[in-house]
Design an enzyme around this catalytic site. Structure first.
Site, short mmCIF file in Angstrom:
data_model
loop_
_atom_site.label_atom_id
_atom_site.label_comp_id
_atom_site.label_asym_id
_atom_site.label_seq_id
_atom_site.Cartn_x
_atom_site.Cartn_y
_atom_site.Cartn_z
CG ASP A 33 -0.23 -0.07 2.56
OD1 ASP A 33 0.92 -0.55 2.60
OD2 ASP A 33 -0.82 0.36 3.58
CG HIS A 52 7.06 0.17 10.12
ND1 HIS A 52 6.98 -0.44 11.36
CD2 HIS A 52 6.68 1.46 10.33
CE1 HIS A 52 6.55 0.43 12.26
NE2 HIS A 52 6.38 1.59 11.67
C1 BDR Z 1 2.69 -0.58 8.71
O1 BDR Z 1 1.60 0.32 8.52
C2 BDR Z 1 1.81 1.11 7.38
O2 BDR Z 1 1.51 2.44 7.65
C3 BDR Z 1 3.25 0.94 7.00
O3 BDR Z 1 3.44 1.06 5.60
C4 BDR Z 1 3.57 -0.44 7.49
O4 BDR Z 1 3.22 -1.40 6.53
C5 BDR Z 1 3.38 -0.25 10.02
O5 BDR Z 1 2.50 -0.46 11.09
CA CA Z 2 2.80 -0.79 4.18
#
Ligand code: BDR
Ligand code: CA
Length: 316
Positions: free
Chosen positions: A13, A249
């Site tokens: 995403d 992340h």
């Molecule tokens: C996850 O949430 C999204 O905002 C980031 O891209 C990542 O996949 C982190 O909690």
């Molecule tokens: Ca993500």
């Protein structure tokens, strides 16, 4: 010795850390991204698909991109976090170059199923957004767990506090019912959650160095996006502000794929709470089972591996 790169479908995403993860994957010789499937999450799914197309084309690669699920299976659609990723998902880019290319017309779920059937046992699914596309793909093809090599996902948390509630991580909280479907399926699954992603703080200077040494629209776009993202994380966490940086992340899912020795694992059964005040919590129980969770990470080695890949010759 098998030296072929891992074939990956990247379910994403984009999203700033998604963009970081994508560029790590494109730069790394051990990874071959054979398709990008998009979902709602950090932005609406139309924007996510457009961003995936843009990021690949400006990096000079042509990879099929599909547009996938637009909303959670059951709960109301969340509001995209424009304060974290920008309204456009890429830190509010001041302009975009015109790029060629159109989306693959299939849904993300159909694309995953078609590719898995065509190359049984070959493909790793790296998922870094809410998990609706995987849930729909499982419904289309119940044999999917036996057709994919493995699933590695960024999401969830076991001991670390959540980032959207006291207990829940965003990707799982954004579609807990889809996540429950995915964790219940009998595939080899590795969860890369906040227990490790909150340990890896990436300084903005890393991305500036990459943009300075590899002058290219792809690296300057990533640097711009990470600048925005680092402002958010540095504003929220004093220890992140000390290096003016952000959490990695999503890129950690790819780091686990190519360097699993950098991670300490726990094994067991992962369940998702789908209702009530603990909605979105991922609970690990037992000590055996097909699922594993990353609980420790060598943060310095992860940073180094990211820097090495982004500074390698991956852009024309
Ligand atoms: C996850 O949430 C999204 O905002 C980031 O891209 C990542 O996949 C982190 O909690
Ligand atoms: Ca993500």
């Amino acid at each position: 010795m098998d030296v072929r790169p891992y074939k990956v479908i990247f379910d994403t995403d984009p999203g700033v850390d998604d963009a970081m993860a994508l560029y790590f994957a494109l730069a790394h010789p051990g990874i071959e991204v054979i398709g990008i499937t998009t979902t709602f999450g950090n932005v609406a799914v139309e924007q996510a698909a457009s961003n995936a197309l843009y990021l690949t084309r400006i990096a000079g690669v042509t990879i099929p991109v599909t547009q996938g699920i637009a909303a959670p299976l059951i709960i109301p659609a969340p509001i995209p976090p424009a304060h974290i990723h920008g309204a456009d998902g890429l830190g509010n880019l001041p302009e975009r170059l015109p790029v060629q290319g159109t989306l693959d017309p299939r849904s993300s779920a159909q694309f995953i199923v078609d590719m898995a059937r065509a190359q049984p046992g070959e493909i790793t699914l790296v998922a870094v957004g809410p998990l609706g596309n995987l849930s729909l793909a499982l419904a289309l093809e119940p044999q999917l767990p036996h057709l994919l090599r493995e699933v590695i996902l960024m999401g969830g948390t076991v001991q670390e506090p959540g980032n959207v509630s006291a207990v829940a991580e965003a990707n799982i909280a954004n579609d807990p019912h889809a996540a429950a479907d995915v964790f219940a399926a009998p595939w080899k699954l590795t969860m890369v959650g906040l227990d490790v992603t909150h340990r890896v703080i990436l300084p903005l200077t890393l991305f500036k160095e990459v943009a300075d040494k590899q002058q290219h629209i792809a690296t300057s776009t990533l640097h711009h996006a990470v600048s925005f993202y680092a402002n958010f994380y540095s504003g929220r966490h004093p220890h992140v502000a000390q290096v003016h940086g952000c959490f990695g992340h999503d890129v950690l899912a790819f780091l686990y794929l190519v360097q699993p020795e950098l991670f300490g694992l726990a094994r067991g059964r992962i369940q998702v709470l789908t209702e009530g005040p603990l909605q979105g919590q991922t609970v690990l129980s037992g000590s055996d089972g097909v699922s594993q969770v990353c609980m420790q990470v060598d943060a310095d080695a992860c940073k180094q591996a990211l820097e090495d890949a982004l500074l390698s010759h991956w852009l024309d």
